[in-house]
Design a protein around this motif. Structure first.
Motif, PDB file in Angstrom:
ATOM      1  N   LEU A 124      -9.023  85.307 -11.441  1.00  0.00           N
ATOM      2  CA  LEU A 124      -9.313  83.881 -11.324  1.00  0.00           C
ATOM      3  C   LEU A 124     -10.769  83.645 -10.946  1.00  0.00           C
ATOM      4  O   LEU A 124     -11.388  82.672 -11.388  1.00  0.00           O
ATOM      5  CB  LEU A 124      -8.397  83.239 -10.284  1.00  0.00           C
ATOM      6  N   THR A 125     -11.319  84.535 -10.137  1.00  0.00           N
ATOM      7  CA  THR A 125     -12.712  84.391  -9.729  1.00  0.00           C
ATOM      8  C   THR A 125     -13.663  84.671 -10.881  1.00  0.00           C
ATOM      9  O   THR A 125     -14.630  83.933 -11.104  1.00  0.00           O
ATOM     10  CB  THR A 125     -13.009  85.327  -8.547  1.00  0.00           C
ATOM     11  N   LEU A 126     -13.398  85.727 -11.656  1.00  0.00           N
ATOM     12  CA  LEU A 126     -14.329  86.127 -12.712  1.00  0.00           C
ATOM     13  C   LEU A 126     -14.171  85.324 -14.001  1.00  0.00           C
ATOM     14  O   LEU A 126     -15.148  85.137 -14.739  1.00  0.00           O
ATOM     15  CB  LEU A 126     -14.159  87.612 -13.025  1.00  0.00           C
ATOM     16  N   LEU A 127     -12.965  84.860 -14.305  1.00  0.00           N
ATOM     17  CA  LEU A 127     -12.753  84.167 -15.575  1.00  0.00           C
ATOM     18  C   LEU A 127     -13.484  82.831 -15.643  1.00  0.00           C
ATOM     19  O   LEU A 127     -13.626  82.250 -16.723  1.00  0.00           O
ATOM     20  CB  LEU A 127     -11.255  83.958 -15.824  1.00  0.00           C
ATOM     21  N   ALA A 128     -13.964  82.337 -14.502  1.00  0.00           N
ATOM     22  CA  ALA A 128     -14.756  81.106 -14.521  1.00  0.00           C
ATOM     23  C   ALA A 128     -16.157  81.342 -15.066  1.00  0.00           C
ATOM     24  O   ALA A 128     -16.856  80.388 -15.414  1.00  0.00           O
ATOM     25  CB  ALA A 128     -14.834  80.516 -13.113  1.00  0.00           C
ATOM     26  N   LEU A 129     -16.584  82.612 -15.132  1.00  0.00           N
ATOM     27  CA  LEU A 129     -17.879  82.922 -15.728  1.00  0.00           C
ATOM     28  C   LEU A 129     -17.788  82.776 -17.243  1.00  0.00           C
ATOM     29  O   LEU A 129     -16.815  83.197 -17.863  1.00  0.00           O
ATOM     30  CB  LEU A 129     -18.306  84.348 -15.373  1.00  0.00           C
ATOM     31  N   GLY A 130     -18.799  82.223 -17.834  1.00  0.00           N
ATOM     32  CA  GLY A 130     -18.756  81.963 -19.265  1.00  0.00           C
ATOM     33  C   GLY A 130     -18.725  83.210 -20.120  1.00  0.00           C
ATOM     34  O   GLY A 130     -18.315  83.155 -21.283  1.00  0.00           O
ATOM     35  N   ASN A 131     -19.156  84.354 -19.561  1.00  0.00           N
ATOM     36  CA  ASN A 131     -19.197  85.574 -20.375  1.00  0.00           C
ATOM     37  C   ASN A 131     -18.016  86.499 -20.122  1.00  0.00           C
ATOM     38  O   ASN A 131     -18.003  87.630 -20.597  1.00  0.00           O
ATOM     39  CB  ASN A 131     -20.502  86.333 -20.107  1.00  0.00           C
ATOM     40  N   VAL A 132     -17.000  86.047 -19.368  1.00  0.00           N
ATOM     41  CA  VAL A 132     -15.826  86.878 -19.076  1.00  0.00           C
ATOM     42  C   VAL A 132     -14.584  86.237 -19.685  1.00  0.00           C
ATOM     43  O   VAL A 132     -14.257  85.084 -19.390  1.00  0.00           O
ATOM     44  CB  VAL A 132     -15.631  87.066 -17.557  1.00  0.00           C
ATOM     45  N   GLU A 133     -13.904  86.998 -20.535  1.00  0.00           N
ATOM     46  CA  GLU A 133     -12.662  86.532 -21.151  1.00  0.00           C
ATOM     47  C   GLU A 133     -11.459  87.347 -20.695  1.00  0.00           C
ATOM     48  O   GLU A 133     -10.330  86.865 -20.726  1.00  0.00           O
ATOM     49  CB  GLU A 133     -12.778  86.609 -22.675  1.00  0.00           C
ATOM     50  N   ASN A 134     -11.692  88.589 -20.292  1.00  0.00           N
ATOM     51  CA  ASN A 134     -10.618  89.470 -19.841  1.00  0.00           C
ATOM     52  C   ASN A 134     -11.103  90.265 -18.638  1.00  0.00           C
ATOM     53  O   ASN A 134     -12.301  90.518 -18.483  1.00  0.00           O
ATOM     54  CB  ASN A 134     -10.197  90.446 -20.952  1.00  0.00           C
ATOM     55  N   VAL A 135     -10.146  90.668 -17.801  1.00  0.00           N
ATOM     56  CA  VAL A 135     -10.473  91.461 -16.617  1.00  0.00           C
ATOM     57  C   VAL A 135      -9.546  92.668 -16.565  1.00  0.00           C
ATOM     58  O   VAL A 135      -8.319  92.530 -16.668  1.00  0.00           O
ATOM     59  CB  VAL A 135     -10.320  90.631 -15.324  1.00  0.00           C
TER      60      VAL A 135
END
Length: 572
Positions: free
Chosen positions: A275-286
C-alpha cells in the motif's frame, strides 16, 4: 600563516546562487509566514530529475560569506548525493556530512553574521518546519527561528567549510519542487484497517528506499501506541536499496526470528509495504521476500488488507426545529423511533454511528451531552460543561466532546448509566477545543483548538486500552494555524486522508480542502460565514451551514439545499 576573517551582518536571499545564475522558483501558495502549505493535494508521480534546479559549485577566491551562501544554495541540488554542495566542504567533512539527517524549511532570507569564534559564521533563518531523516515534518509557529554555526578554514588558498551541522536548508517557496509527501501505512488496532502516516522525502530517484526504511522504523510520534506495525523491532532491509524495475518493486527484508509459516504476519507486512509503494507512479507490483525466500502470503482468497477507504452512509442526520431527521438527496425523513427524543431540550449538533442505531447530541443550548439509541430513545445526560464541541462518534461506540477549557471527554454510547470519562490530553494546556472529530478508522482525532488569539488544526493519535476504551490523545501533529483574521474554525473528515476545515476572517469564511500532509486548496468563499461543516465520502459530499441555509459544494460554488434543516452531520 593562518589567515583570519571578520564578518559583517548580511541577509542573503537563498533563491539566488552567488553567481546569480539560479533563480529558485516556488509555489506562490506557500506563505512566507506561518506553517508550510501547498496549494494542491499530492498526486502519484515518478521522480523526474529534470525538474531539479541547477546549482553552482565554488569559484576561485570566494569570500567566506560567499562560500557559506553558495553551500546553502547548493543544498537544493540533490544529484549524485549532493555532490555540488560537498565541493564547498573540506575533504574530510565532505565524506561525513549527511544532508539527509534534517531539513529546515524557512521563509525570507538567511542572515549571515560573525560567529563567536574565529573564522566562524552564524546562519539564522525564519524557520517554518523541519523534516527529519524519516520524513517526519514538524511545522513551527510563526516567529520561530533556527541558528547554526559554520566554521571555515583555508585549503590551498581557498576558503572551505570545515564544520557544519548535518542537513540542508530549503526555502518554503521551493519546497514543492524538491520534496513530495508520501503516505506510509500502518495497521489499525482493530486488525482490519490501515492508517496513513504522511511523510516528506526528496523528490528523486531512489525514494522507494527512503520510504521503506521509514516504514520499518515505525509510526511518527503522534501515532505511537495508536497503530501497530507488522514488522518486528529490528527489521531492516536485507540489501542496500529497494530497486524498482519495469514497474516491480523488490523488497527484501532481514526480519529477526522470522517464521516462514506465519502467513498472517507475512500478509500484514505485505499490506504495509504494498500500500505504501503502490502510490508511487513507477510501481505497479511489489514482491516481498524475507528469510532468504519469497514471503508466503497464503491462498488467493486470503488477500492482504484492503486500501479501500472506510466509508459512511450518504444519509445525514440533522434537525428540523427540534426534531431529528435524515437528509439525503435533498429529501428528508423522520428518524424512526427517536425523531422526538430531543423535543423541548434546545438541541443542536446531533451525531450518529455508521449503523445509524446509536445517537448523540448537545442540548440545553450546547451545554449538555446526551446519548440515546433506537432501542432506548430517551435521551440520557452524559456530561455537562461550557462551550462543548459538536459530538463525534467513533467506530468503537464512544462519543467524544471537547470543552472550552481544554478538556476532552468520551462516553460509551452502549452504557447509558455512566458519565463521560476524561481523556488525558495535557498538551491542550487549557486551550478551547472548537472542533473534535474522530477518524473513521478510530485511530486519530482531528482537532481545532484556540486560545483566543490564535487557532490550530491538529491531528492526534488515540490511545486506547485493550477493550477499546479511550485513554489519552498523543502530542499532536500540527497541520495548520491562524492568527487574528485567519482563525481556524470547524473541521470534518471526508476520508482517511482528507478533511475540510474553515479559515475564519472578519469578512466571511474560507473553507479549505486538506490532505493529512498539510497541503490544501481553497474552496469557494462563503461571505456570510460558516456555522457548521459536514463531510461525507469525498469532495461531492461537503456541506456547510451559512446564514440559516444548508449548502452543498458543487464545483466552484455552494448550492443551496435547505433553509429548514440545520446542524447536519454524517456518521462519525
Amino acid at each position: 600563516m593562518r589567515r583570519t576573517h571578520r564578518f559583517s551582518l548580511h541577509r542573503w536571499p537563498l533563491a539566488v546562487t552567488v553567481t546569480g545564475a539560479l533563480l529558485l522558483s516556488g509555489c506562490a501558495s506557500i506563505p512566507t509566514s506561518g506553517p508550510v502549505h501547498q496549494a494542491d493535494p499530492p498526486v502519484s508521480s515518478t521522480p523526474d530529475a529534470s525538474t531539479e534546479p541547477a546549482v553552482a559549485g565554488p569559484e576561485a577566491d570566494m569570500t567566506p560569506e560567499e562560500v557559506v551562501q553558495g553551500f546553502l544554495a547548493a543544498g537544493q541540488g540533490q544529484d549524485d548525493d549532493y555532490a555540488v554542495a560537498r565541493q564547498y566542504l573540506t575533504t574530510d567533512l565532505a565524506e561525513t556530512w549527511s544532508p539527509y539527517e534534517r531539513t529546515v524549511v524557512f521563509s525570507g532570507a538567511a542572515g549571515i553574521q560573525e560567529g563567536l569564534e574565529e573564522n566562524q559564521v552564524r546562519v539564522s533563518v525564519d524557520e517554518r518546519a523541519t523534516i527529519d531523516d524519516h520524513g517526519v515534518m514538524k511545522r513551527r509557529e510563526a516567529g520561530s527561528s533556527e541558528e547554526m554555526d559554520v566554521e571555515l578554514t583555508e585549503v590551498d588558498g581557498q576558503w572551505r567549510i570545515s564544520s557544519v551541522p548535518d542537513g540542508v536548508l530549503v526555502p518554503a517557496s521551493n519546497l514543492d519542487d524538491l520534496y513530495q509527501p508520501h503516505n506510509l501505512y500502518f495497521l489499525g488496532k482493530d486488525g482490519k484497517t490501515v492508517v496513513p502516516d504522511p511523510r516528506w522525502f526528496p523528490d528523486r530517484q531512489g525514494v522507494s528506499t527512503s520510504i521503506i526504511r521509514a516504514l520499518l522504523n515505525g509510526p511518527a510520534p503522534y501515532l505511537e501506541g495508536s497503530v501497530d506495525s507488522a514488522f518486528p523491532e529490528g527489521t531492516e532491509l536485507a540489501g542496500p536499496s529497494v530497486p524498482v524495475q519495469d514497474g516491480t518493486a523488490e523488497v527484501s527484508l532481514d526480519v529477526p526470528d522470522y517464521s516462514a509459516v506465519d502467513v498472517v504476519g507475512n500478509r500484514n507486512m505485505y499490506s504495509q509495504v504494498s500500500l505504501t509503494l503502490l502510490a508511487l507512479g513507477n510501481v505497479e507490483n511489489v514482491n516481498l521476500s524475507a528469510g532468504g525466500g519469497e514471503a508466503d502470503l497464503g491462498a488467493d482468497d486470503q488477500s492482504p488488507l484492503s486500501p479501500d477507504p472506510v466509508t459512511v452512509p450518504s444519509r445525514q442526520i440533522g434537525l428540523d426545529g427540534d426534531r431529528l431527521v435524515y437528509l439525503q438527496g435533498g429529501q428528508t425523513q423522520a428518524v424512526d423511533s427517536v425523531s422526538d427524543a430531543l423535543v423541548g431540550q434546545a438541541p443542536q449538533n446531533p451525531a450518529m454511528n455508521a449503523d445509524m442505531t446509536e445517537f448523540a447530541a448537545l442540548v440545553d443550548d450546547g451545554s449538555t451531552l446526551v446519548t440515546f439509541t433506537d432501542a432506548e430513545p430517551e435521551a440520557v445526560e452524559r456530561f455537562t460543561g461550557e462551550d462543548l464541541s459538536a459530538p463525534s462518534m467513533d467506530p468503537n461506540g464512544w462519543v467524544w466532546v471537547g470543552t472550552g477549557d481544554g478538556q476532552v471527554r468520551a462516553a460509551d454510547s452502549g452504557t447509558a448509566g455512566t458519565q463521560a470519562e476524561d481523556v488525558d490530553a495535557p498538551w491542550l494546556d487549557g486551550r478551547a477545543v472548537r472542533s473534535l472529530k474522530i477518524s473513521r478508522d478510530g485511530s486519530r482525532a482531528l482537532i481545532v483548538v484556540s486560545d483566543g488569539e490564535s487557532a490550530q488544526v491538529l491531528i492526534s493519535g488515540v490511545q486506547r486500552d485493550d477493550d477499546g476504551r479511550p485513554q489519552s490523545l498523543n502530542t499532536p501533529y500540527l497541520v495548520d494555524s491562524g492568527e487574528g483574521d485567519l482563525m481556524m474554525g470547524d473541521a470534518a473528515w471526508i476520508s482517511e486522508t482528507q478533511f475540510v476545515a474553515t479559515s475564519v476572517t472578519d469578512g466571511g469564511t474560507a473553507p479549505r480542502l486538506y490532505d493529512i500532509s498539510g497541503r490544501y486548496r481553497e474552496l469557494p468563499y462563503v461571505d456570510d460565514g460558516v456555522t457548521n461543516v459536514a463531510g461525507g465520502n469525498g469532495e461531492r459530499e461537503i456541506f456547510v451551514e451559512s446564514g440559516d441555509e444548508l449548502r452543498l459544494l458543487t464545483g466552484e460554488s455552494w448550492s443551496p439545499q435547505s433553509d429548514q434543516i440545520a446542524s447536519t452531520a454524517f456518521a462519525g
